[in-house]
Design an enzyme around this catalytic site. Structure first.
Site, short mmCIF file in Angstrom:
data_model
loop_
_atom_site.label_atom_id
_atom_site.label_comp_id
_atom_site.label_asym_id
_atom_site.label_seq_id
_atom_site.Cartn_x
_atom_site.Cartn_y
_atom_site.Cartn_z
CB CYS A 1 10.42 -0.69 2.61
SG CYS A 1 11.12 -0.03 1.10
CD GLU B 1 -5.82 -5.79 -0.01
OE1 GLU B 1 -4.87 -5.75 -0.82
OE2 GLU B 1 -5.82 -6.52 1.01
CG PHE C 1 -0.28 0.33 2.52
CD1 PHE C 1 -0.02 1.65 2.87
CD2 PHE C 1 0.09 -0.67 3.42
CE1 PHE C 1 0.62 1.97 4.07
CE2 PHE C 1 0.72 -0.37 4.61
CZ PHE C 1 0.99 0.95 4.94
P1 NAD Z 1 1.45 -6.73 3.01
O1 NAD Z 1 2.49 -7.79 3.05
O2 NAD Z 1 0.34 -6.79 3.99
O3 NAD Z 1 0.74 -6.73 1.56
C1 NAD Z 1 1.50 -6.69 0.37
C2 NAD Z 1 0.68 -7.32 -0.75
O4 NAD Z 1 0.43 -8.69 -0.42
C3 NAD Z 1 -0.67 -6.68 -0.97
O5 NAD Z 1 -0.92 -6.63 -2.35
C4 NAD Z 1 -1.63 -7.61 -0.24
O6 NAD Z 1 -2.91 -7.64 -0.85
C5 NAD Z 1 -0.95 -8.96 -0.39
N1 NAD Z 1 -1.19 -9.85 0.75
C6 NAD Z 1 -1.36 -9.48 2.05
N2 NAD Z 1 -1.52 -10.57 2.83
C7 NAD Z 1 -1.43 -11.65 2.02
C8 NAD Z 1 -1.49 -13.05 2.23
N3 NAD Z 1 -1.68 -13.56 3.45
N4 NAD Z 1 -1.37 -13.86 1.17
C9 NAD Z 1 -1.17 -13.37 -0.06
N5 NAD Z 1 -1.09 -12.04 -0.33
C10 NAD Z 1 -1.22 -11.18 0.69
O7 NAD Z 1 2.21 -5.33 3.05
P2 NAD Z 1 1.58 -3.87 3.16
O8 NAD Z 1 1.00 -3.69 4.52
O9 NAD Z 1 0.74 -3.57 1.98
O10 NAD Z 1 2.91 -2.99 3.01
C11 NAD Z 1 3.77 -2.69 4.08
C12 NAD Z 1 4.94 -3.64 4.13
O11 NAD Z 1 5.63 -3.63 2.89
C13 NAD Z 1 5.99 -3.25 5.17
O12 NAD Z 1 6.43 -4.41 5.82
C14 NAD Z 1 7.12 -2.64 4.34
O13 NAD Z 1 8.40 -2.70 4.92
C15 NAD Z 1 7.04 -3.48 3.13
N6 NAD Z 1 7.67 -2.84 1.99
C16 NAD Z 1 8.88 -3.32 1.59
C17 NAD Z 1 9.54 -2.71 0.54
C18 NAD Z 1 10.89 -3.20 0.10
O14 NAD Z 1 11.36 -2.73 -0.91
N7 NAD Z 1 11.51 -4.13 0.78
C19 NAD Z 1 8.94 -1.61 -0.11
C20 NAD Z 1 7.70 -1.16 0.32
C21 NAD Z 1 7.06 -1.79 1.38
#
Ligand code: NAD
Length: 500
Positions: free
Chosen positions: A283, A178, A151
């Site tokens: 991140c 989403e 997100f």
């Molecule tokens: P998230 O892991 O909850 O969701 C990421 C994506 O995965 C979304 O599209 C979501 O719909 C999907 N998703 C969520 N739960 C799932 C599941 N159980 N099974 C399959 N798909 C699933 O992450 P978020 O809250 O959207 O974003 C924040 C996180 O992203 C933080 O931990 C941040 O550090 C990380 N992030 C990392 C980077 C990087 O480059 N390493 C960059 C941006 C964000």
């Protein structure tokens, strides 16, 4: 009031979902539901994969130069529609317009990198690897690729992936978060307007159901993921088990090491943006300061004074430095972590809990929060907070600082603040982190380098964009050729040929 419902984008046009599930999309600044988004069903994923698969042969055989020209037009359209993309990003994520504009720019730079694809796809060549034998290598697209994004960067993170993938001749299915689906759908329209053939780029907002369908689909060849570590690990393991190549970027706990010889005013200024920009939902946010030797007291005093002056409010309002966090649930989780820090004995220097913004009482706000004298056993150190909370730990020397950073399970980004080249060089060499800043707090590599962390911040082998992105989205093939003539025609013999 009924809210507008978004569509999926499949085969060059908007399509309704075959499923019935919808999710609310909030404006975090007001706390209101502004639209609703379909959560793609397994059947929707089938349709999107079929479209991407059908589009692949023609797109693969479109010359790299023509593919690059589509991306050049896309880049122009992204610039022309930047105000709208910035508004959508700020509206659904909550970040300030200035921050949304910066992240849009960093995303556009990946498109610019990808327009160099005719050059990037050049392989290697060697004449006479044996007598009369030549060798050359090719980089060819892998097929249907999927991207699953978080997100916190509605425009930039998808742009880390799909411009490089489609420039290399692949077709792509994007599953955006989403919580922030609109910018991805708008980028799909702009790609179409830029001349991208139908089916090359598809967007299916959704949740676990859509993700699982992508991870197990036999026609999806490669999966790029950016999000939290537990999901990244799940994506990596599941997709790999189903025979796909995977790059899964996870969460982070980024440390800034501040040496006693650092310019503390410069450092404190740099740490403000790094810790509280985008309400800490980056991140590459610096969430942890490691103050070395005598740096601690003077640094914490500066951090407190500067953080207390940060103006919190709706991201689209002039003069605001920091917007809300993404959701009420996330705000509550961050507040609980702050509670735990107090309960576990850290010194709460600045408390952002319970902040209310006048006229926006239902928005998901938190004020900047600063903890000092944090220990590695505390929850606020162990957890990725992903909110406007900066914690300070104290150590005696650089050895202890490096040991502390290297003992953390994450390894996304880190920085050292110092005036000593020797300290900086030692840190750069010994630190077990993928992206390192020297007096640069958020060392996000430019598009022509690759972005990615180490340890629990990346599952897989290749980082995104830059040449590693090109290698991820291509398969290499090595051709060895001989054009026998005269006495060189003899190809008899059963033993392993040696060419030299
Ligand atoms: P998230 O892991 O909850 O969701 C990421 C994506 O995965 C979304 O599209 C979501 O719909 C999907 N998703 C969520 N739960 C799932 C599941 N159980 N099974 C399959 N798909 C699933 O992450 P978020 O809250 O959207 O974003 C924040 C996180 O992203 C933080 O931990 C941040 O550090 C990380 N992030 C990392 C980077 C990087 O480059 N390493 C960059 C941006 C964000």
């Amino acid at each position: 009031m009924t809210q507008p419902v978004l569509s999926l984008w499949i085969n060059g046009k908007p399509q309704a979902s075959t499923g019935t599930r919808l999710a609310d999309v909030f404006n975090p600044a007001t706390g209101e539901v502004i639209r609703r988004v379909p959560l793609a069903s397994r059947q929707d994923v089938e349709t999107a994969v079929a479209a991407a698969r059908a589009a692949f042969p023609h797109w693969r055989d479109t010359t790299p130069l023509k593919r690059a020209r589509v991306l050049m037009r896309f880049r122009e359209l992204m610039q022309a529609h930047s105000d709208e993309l910035i508004r959508l990003t700020s509206e659904e994520h909550g970040k300030t317009r200035a921050d949304a504009a910066g992240s849009l720019q960093r995303g556009i730079e990946v498109i610019e990198f990808a327009t160099g694809v005719p050059h990037l796809l050049k392989g290697e060549q060697a004449e006479d690897v044996g007598r009369g034998v030549d060798c050359h290598s090719l980089l060819q697209p892998v097929g249907v690729c999927a991207g699953i994004t978080p997100f916190n960067f509605p425009v930039m993170v998808p742009l880390w992936m799909f411009p490089v993938a489609i420039a290399c001749g692949n077709t792509f299915i994007l599953k955006p978060s989403e919580k922030v689906p609109s910018a991805s759908l708008r980028m799909a329209e702009l790609l179409s307007e830029a001349g991208l053939p139908d089916g090359v780029f598809n967007v299916i907002p959704g949740d676990k159901e859509a993700v699982d369908a992508l991870l197990t689909h036999p026609d999806v060849r490669a999966v790029s993921f950016v999000g939290s570590t537990p999901v990244a690990k799940y994506i990596y393991e599941t997709a790999a088990r189903h025979g796909k190549r995977v790059q899964a970027l996870g969460g982070a706990k980024n440390h800034a090491v501040v040496m006693p010889d650092a310019d503390l005013d410069y450092t404190a200024d740099a740490l403000m943006g790094a810790a509280y920009g985008s309400a800490g939902e980056r991140c590459m946010a610096i969430s942890t300061v490691v103050a070395v030797g005598g740096a601690g007291d003077a640094l914490v005093a500066r951090l407190r004074d500067k953080a207390a002056r940060i103006k919190v409010g709706p991201g689209d309002r002039d003069g605001i430095d920091m917007g809300p966090v993404i959701s009420a649930a996330h705000r509550d989780r961050v507040q609980q972590l702050i509670d735990s820090g107090v309960a576990q004995g850290a010194t709460l220097v600045l408390d952002g809990r319970g902040l209310k913004v006048a006229g926006k009482e239902r928005g998901f706000y938190l004020g900047p929060t600063l903890f000092d004298k944090v220990m590695t056993t505390m929850e606020i150190y162990k957890e990725e907070i992903f909110g406007p909370v900066l914690i300070v730990l104290r150590v005696n020397n650089l050895d202890e600082a490096i040991h502390l950073v290297n003992s953390n399970p994450y390894g996304n980004g880190t920085a050292i603040f110092t005036r000593s080249g020797a300290h900086a060089r030692r840190f750069e060499h010994d630190i077990e982190v993928g992206m390192v800043g020297v007096n640069v707090p958020i060392p996000v590599p430019m598009a022509f380098f690759s972005f990615g962390g180490w340890k629990a911040s990346l599952f897989g082998d290749l980082h995104v964009h830059g040449m590693e992105g090109v290698y991820f989205y291509t398969r290499s093939k090595v051709v060895t050729s001989r054009w026998p003539a005269g006495e060189e025609q003899d190809a008899s013999g059963l033993s392993m040929p040696t060419l030299g």
